[in-house]
Design a protein around this motif. Structure first.
Motif, PDB file in Angstrom:
ATOM      1  N   ILE A 176      38.342  91.044  81.598  1.00 31.34           N
ATOM      2  CA  ILE A 176      37.548  90.868  80.382  1.00 31.34           C
ATOM      3  C   ILE A 176      36.191  90.279  80.746  1.00 31.34           C
ATOM      4  O   ILE A 176      36.113  89.211  81.362  1.00 31.34           O
ATOM      5  CB  ILE A 176      38.273  89.956  79.378  1.00 31.34           C
ATOM      6  N   LYS A 177      35.128  90.990  80.394  1.00 33.46           N
ATOM      7  CA  LYS A 177      33.776  90.513  80.664  1.00 33.46           C
ATOM      8  C   LYS A 177      32.962  90.608  79.374  1.00 33.46           C
ATOM      9  O   LYS A 177      33.169  91.509  78.560  1.00 33.46           O
ATOM     10  CB  LYS A 177      33.120  91.344  81.765  1.00 33.46           C
ATOM     11  N   GLY A 178      32.021  89.689  79.221  1.00 35.18           N
ATOM     12  CA  GLY A 178      31.200  89.711  78.013  1.00 35.18           C
ATOM     13  C   GLY A 178      31.995  89.220  76.815  1.00 35.18           C
ATOM     14  O   GLY A 178      32.993  88.514  76.934  1.00 35.18           O
ATOM     15  N   HIS A 179      31.563  89.641  75.624  1.00 35.80           N
ATOM     16  CA  HIS A 179      32.148  89.133  74.388  1.00 35.80           C
ATOM     17  C   HIS A 179      32.988  90.179  73.671  1.00 35.80           C
ATOM     18  O   HIS A 179      33.339  90.000  72.509  1.00 35.80           O
ATOM     19  CB  HIS A 179      31.038  88.624  73.466  1.00 35.80           C
ATOM     20  N   LYS A 180      33.315  91.268  74.365  1.00 32.64           N
ATOM     21  CA  LYS A 180      34.132  92.323  73.767  1.00 32.64           C
ATOM     22  C   LYS A 180      35.374  92.555  74.622  1.00 32.64           C
ATOM     23  O   LYS A 180      35.348  92.385  75.844  1.00 32.64           O
ATOM     24  CB  LYS A 180      33.339  93.630  73.650  1.00 32.64           C
ATOM     25  N   ILE A 181      36.460  92.943  73.989  1.00 35.48           N
ATOM     26  CA  ILE A 181      37.699  93.292  74.682  1.00 35.48           C
ATOM     27  C   ILE A 181      37.975  94.764  74.434  1.00 35.48           C
ATOM     28  O   ILE A 181      38.147  95.191  73.287  1.00 35.48           O
ATOM     29  CB  ILE A 181      38.881  92.437  74.193  1.00 35.48           C
ATOM     30  N   ASP A 182      37.985  95.554  75.503  1.00 32.81           N
ATOM     31  CA  ASP A 182      38.227  96.987  75.414  1.00 32.81           C
ATOM     32  C   ASP A 182      39.711  97.228  75.133  1.00 32.81           C
ATOM     33  O   ASP A 182      40.566  96.875  75.948  1.00 32.81           O
ATOM     34  CB  ASP A 182      37.826  97.648  76.735  1.00 32.81           C
ATOM     35  N   PRO A 183      40.061  97.833  73.997  1.00 34.60           N
ATOM     36  CA  PRO A 183      41.471  97.993  73.629  1.00 34.60           C
ATOM     37  C   PRO A 183      42.201  99.111  74.378  1.00 34.60           C
ATOM     38  O   PRO A 183      43.385  99.336  74.125  1.00 34.60           O
ATOM     39  CB  PRO A 183      41.393  98.312  72.136  1.00 34.60           C
ATOM     40  N   SER A 184      41.548  99.779  75.317  1.00 36.24           N
ATOM     41  CA  SER A 184      42.165 100.939  75.963  1.00 36.24           C
ATOM     42  C   SER A 184      43.015 100.571  77.182  1.00 36.24           C
ATOM     43  O   SER A 184      43.582 101.444  77.838  1.00 36.24           O
ATOM     44  CB  SER A 184      41.091 101.941  76.385  1.00 36.24           C
ATOM     45  N   TYR A 185      43.104  99.289  77.486  1.00 35.40           N
ATOM     46  CA  TYR A 185      43.912  98.842  78.638  1.00 35.40           C
ATOM     47  C   TYR A 185      45.187  98.156  78.156  1.00 35.40           C
ATOM     48  O   TYR A 185      45.361  97.882  76.963  1.00 35.40           O
ATOM     49  CB  TYR A 185      43.108  97.892  79.527  1.00 35.40           C
ATOM     50  N   GLN A 186      46.064  97.855  79.090  1.00 31.60           N
ATOM     51  CA  GLN A 186      47.321  97.172  78.761  1.00 31.60           C
ATOM     52  C   GLN A 186      47.464  95.821  79.446  1.00 31.60           C
ATOM     53  O   GLN A 186      48.090  94.918  78.913  1.00 31.60           O
ATOM     54  CB  GLN A 186      48.512  98.068  79.135  1.00 31.60           C
ATOM     55  N   ILE A 187      46.886  95.692  80.629  1.00 32.21           N
ATOM     56  CA  ILE A 187      46.933  94.426  81.368  1.00 32.21           C
ATOM     57  C   ILE A 187      45.511  93.878  81.453  1.00 32.21           C
ATOM     58  O   ILE A 187      44.606  94.554  81.955  1.00 32.21           O
ATOM     59  CB  ILE A 187      47.498  94.614  82.793  1.00 32.21           C
ATOM     60  N   TYR A 188      45.317  92.653  80.958  1.00 34.96           N
ATOM     61  CA  TYR A 188      43.988  92.045  80.922  1.00 34.96           C
ATOM     62  C   TYR A 188      43.980  90.749  81.719  1.00 34.96           C
ATOM     63  O   TYR A 188      44.906  89.933  81.613  1.00 34.96           O
ATOM     64  CB  TYR A 188      43.588  91.737  79.476  1.00 34.96           C
TER      65      TYR A 188
END
Length: 820
Positions: free
Chosen positions: A253-265
């Motif tokens: 996770i980078k920046g202020h957004k979370i990309d919902p297309s992944y499963q492990i963060y």
């Protein structure tokens, strides 16, 4: 079947290995167990404890279970211990039960080849029974009993039986990692949603977390998973290291957004929070976005109600949350146990050292006269800057905080230098100082005292603190075993946690340490073992009595909940809250700051509250004009000397003892043999002297270390008689020559005489263990006589027992009473 074909063999002449291969394994395979996936021979339990005395170290014998049976990889069901047929069928049951306790399995078997003694913890009405070879239970039979014993429901089985990640390179979890993983999975399957794992530094918490996440993810029990840490380096290391098998399913996770297309963060606390709402990345997804969160180093503040980090866990409160820590934080204000519950599994530093997975330590306590006796300035004495020194007695807690004595710094640096010169000048060393100024002055003193090493490489000594880029840039080289430089790192806070320095051999404590959590973390910098680079143990050089904390029951005891009330309502700013969290960064980053920066304590001292240093190790007010703060007094020309120096060792009971290895051996042997006569009788009556030698090894008597202390040509028998019972020793050559003088070999002829003569010479050179192993006949000089089979045939009437009898008789001659 193969098991029935063995009934006509002479079991009495079979070795333990023969019993396993010809009788036990055929019985197990006939019951349907798969040889490739379910049967593990010589299964490693421990690595063998490292014992240290002086500059010498040796490992005790590692523990292996003869056979462990698995339902699937990482899911042990049963332990089998084999013994030679001369022993009763249940001779190995207690040894096997010890292994079963570590592996947490309910089914235990002992066998001598006649059948099995079956110890079944799932059946209290018939806990031990004898069964025939052909009646060995199948995997399915034991698995069904196991399900009932564990209380699993049908809907839980897909999760608890989910396979581990199978490493193509053969990496497998150690026994304690398996238990941490399996017990966590069990708890989650049964609905527990707050869990705490306590595992000592260096025992593989991240790898354990990976296997937990892998099984939950593969079983589809958890679909979106967040791994939280508080150092960029830890996130990046995890991404390319243990978590690499997640591959394209994983993101940082980078920046202020979370990309919902992944499963492990993988997420950094500091990167997901901020003083502004827009900076709180976690709020850009719904509260149920993650259904599992694993929190690395959770003692640093995530359980604190006032922590900014806690808000992440509160936001995703519906997710299962697993805390990982080596040092659970328990204070009046912060409690990991209150938040996560009692640890689901604990693997302590003491256990890790006993198992040989972690490095033991020796402690050198150095008492300096001014630290012990204190120092008082003369009337109207001023420091080097012309400031009047406050008239009072300054003691150990003051030095390098409110008062700097140059000669003291020089003496500490000289002691460090002398130790390294005497042992290994290239041994990686961390010197923990009180603050950045102290670390700077310590570096300068060490540079002055090591001119030859500095001429070879000017990075021999480096100050590695959070305020200086040049030093921080060398942190990776310091922790890299392949890089020789830097050798000595002076630091304050930056290297207390999260620094994986596998080859660090010396930790210097010149810092006042009051926090047990911090002390454990600092000691953890040295506990990793690296056999490849010869790192088996480390030394703690203590100038500030910090190692007195080893005697505190909290050091390696079970964590106890201390918090009894809600956190105090501090009237403080965000920076203060972050520091109270115990986090090394000191302040929470704003959008223009480095989220991985470390806030080091500065060179100032808060005058009206000296205890604040002991509680937080940080000075919070950087305003040099503050009337409550004074600069350190700096004095020169104060004579300082060492009052005392003592060496202590980590003992088998986990305590520090001040004794030599000979003293340790004496105490150990006297516990087992009350008198010399008792020891001599046991030695002479033993079928194999090696059995007694191994028994003493298991209790911590390391012969290789004794040989170096006492003399390499002494037999173990003579070592014990001499060290423990104060008898004059005979060397092995003297014992061998005594046998030759008595013309013992005239009763033999031909091949037998030649073999026994050479066995006696072998004893003189290498000891009794060598001549008791029949495999010695396969090597020089015996291979010049013929093959082992030919030697037995031509010299001992083709009878191994006759050969063994001849060796036993030779040993009796060696240990004649009049010689002993």
């Amino acid at each position: 079947m193969e098991v029935y074909m063995s009934q006509g063999m002479n079991k009495a002449k079979l070795t333990e290995t023969d019993i396993i291969t010809k009788l036990i394994l055929p019985a197990v395979k006939s019951a349907g167990w798969d040889d490739h996936t379910q049967i593990r021979q010589e299964f490693p339990i421990t690595d063998g404890k490292v014992v240290v005395r002086g500059q010498m170290a040796a490992r005790q014998r590692a523990k292996f279970a003869d056979i462990v049976l698995f339902y699937k990889d990482g899911m042990p069901l049963a332990v089998i211990e084999a013994k030679a047929n001369k022993y009763p069928i249940g001779h190995g049951i207690q040894q096997a039960l010890g292994y079963s306790e570590l592996l947490k399995v309910p089914f235990v078997f002992s066998s001598n080849g006649d059948g099995f003694l079956f110890h079944d913890k799932t059946n209290p009405n018939q806990i031990e029974t004898e069964i025939a070879l052909e009646d060995f239970p199948s995997c399915e039979q034991l698995w069904q009993k196991y399900i009932v014993w564990k209380g699993y429901q049908a809907h839980q089985l897909p999760l608890v039986s989910q396979s581990y990640y199978n490493d193509s390179e053969g990496k497998a979890p150690r026994y304690y990692q398996m238990q941490a993983i399996n017990q966590t999975i069990d708890a989650i399957a049964k609905g527990q949603d707050r869990l705490l794992l306590v595992m000592a530094t260096g025992t593989g918490k991240t790898y354990t977390a990976f296997q937990i996440i892998w099984r939950l993810w593969k079983a589809k029990a958890k679909k979106r998973i967040l791994f939280l840490a508080d150092r960029t380096a830890l996130i990046e290391q995890t991404h390319i290291g243990d978590f690499q098998p997640f591959d394209t399913n994983m993101t940082i996770i980078k920046g202020h957004k979370i990309d919902p297309s992944y499963q492990i963060y993988l997420g950094l606390y500091q990167g997901m929070t901020g003083s502004e709402e827009l900076q709180k990345a976690y709020k850009n997804v719904s509260e149920d976005f993650f259904d599992l969160i694993v929190i690395d180093e959770c003692h640093r503040g995530s359980a604190d109600e006032n922590s900014h980090w806690r808000e992440i866990l509160d936001y995703f409160s519906s997710a299962t949350q697993i805390g990982l820590t080596a040092t659970p934080k328990e204070t009046e204000d912060v409690s990991n146990i209150e938040y996560f519950g009692d640890p689901i599994y604990t693997y302590s530093l003491k256990q890790g050292i006993e198992d040989g997975f972690l490095a033991p330590y020796k402690v050198i306590r150095v008492d300096i006269d001014k630290d012990v006796q204190g120092w008082r300035p003369e009337k109207n004495q001023v420091d080097t800057h012309g400031n009047l020194i406050e008239d009072r007695i300054y003691n150990q807690k003051d030095f390098d905080r409110t008062l700097v004595i140059d000669d003291r710094t020089e003496l500490v640096a000289k002691t460090i230098t002398n130790y390294l010169t005497r042992t290994d000048p290239m041994a990686k060393t961390i010197v923990f100082c009180n603050d950045i100024d102290h670390a700077r002055r310590m570096r300068e003193a060490l540079v002055r005292l090591n001119p030859e090493q500095m001429m070879k490489n000017d990075k021999y000594v480096m100050r590695i603190t959070g305020d200086e880029k040049e030093g921080k840039s060398q942190l990776g080289n310091f922790t890299n075993p392949k890089k020789s430089y830097p050798v000595i790192a002076t630091t304050s806070e930056l290297m207390t946690t999260g620094v994986d320095a596998k080859t660090c051999k010396l930790i210097v404590l010149d810092q006042n340490i009051q926090s047990m959590t911090k002390f454990k973390q600092i000691i953890g910098r040295g506990t990793r073992i690296d056999d490849k680079y010869g790192k088996l143990w480390f030394t703690i050089l203590d100038f500030k009595k910090a190692t007195e904390l080893f005697a505190d029951p909290r050091f390696d005891g079970e964590p106890e909940q201390i918090k009894v009330a809600s956190a105090r309502d501090f009237e403080a700013d965000d920076a203060f809250e972050s520091i109270i969290d115990g986090h090394d960064d000191g302040v929470l980053p704003d959008e223009n700051s480095d989220p991985d920066a470390i806030q080091e304590p500065d060179a100032e001292y808060h005058h009206d509250n000296p205890d604040a240093w002991d509680n937080t190790d940080y000075n919070l007010n950087n305003d040099s004009e503050d009337e409550d703060k004074v600069r350190k007094f700096h004095v020169k020309g104060v004579k300082v000397s060492v009052l005392a120096e003592r060496v202590q060792y980590y003992d088998s009971d986990g305590k520090l003892v001040t004794e030599s290895f000979k003293d340790y051996t004496r105490k150990t042997v006297e516990k087992q043999f009350a008198s010399l006569d008792e020891f001599v009788k046991k030695w002479r009556d033993a079928d194999k002297k090696q059995v007694i030698i191994e028994e003493l090894e298991e209790q911590g008597v390391i012969w290789s270390l004794l040989e170096q202390e006492v003399g390499k040509d002494l037999d173990p028998f003579d070592m014990i008689c001499h060290i423990v019972y104060d008898q004059p020793p005979l060397t092995r050559k003297e014992r061998a020559n005594n046998v030759k003088k008595r013309n013992y070999f005239t009763k033999f002829d031909g091949v037998a005489q030649e073999v026994l003569t050479r066995l006696l010479d072998k004893y003189a050179d290498e000891g009794v263990s060598e001549i008791e192993n029949i495999q010695v006949l396969k090597v020089a000089p015996f291979d010049q006589i013929g093959r082992m089979r030919e030697i037995i045939k031509n010299g001992f009437n083709n009878d191994k027992e006759q050969y063994y009898d001849a060796v036993k008789a030779l040993e009796n001659e060696l240990y004649q009473p009049q010689i002993a």
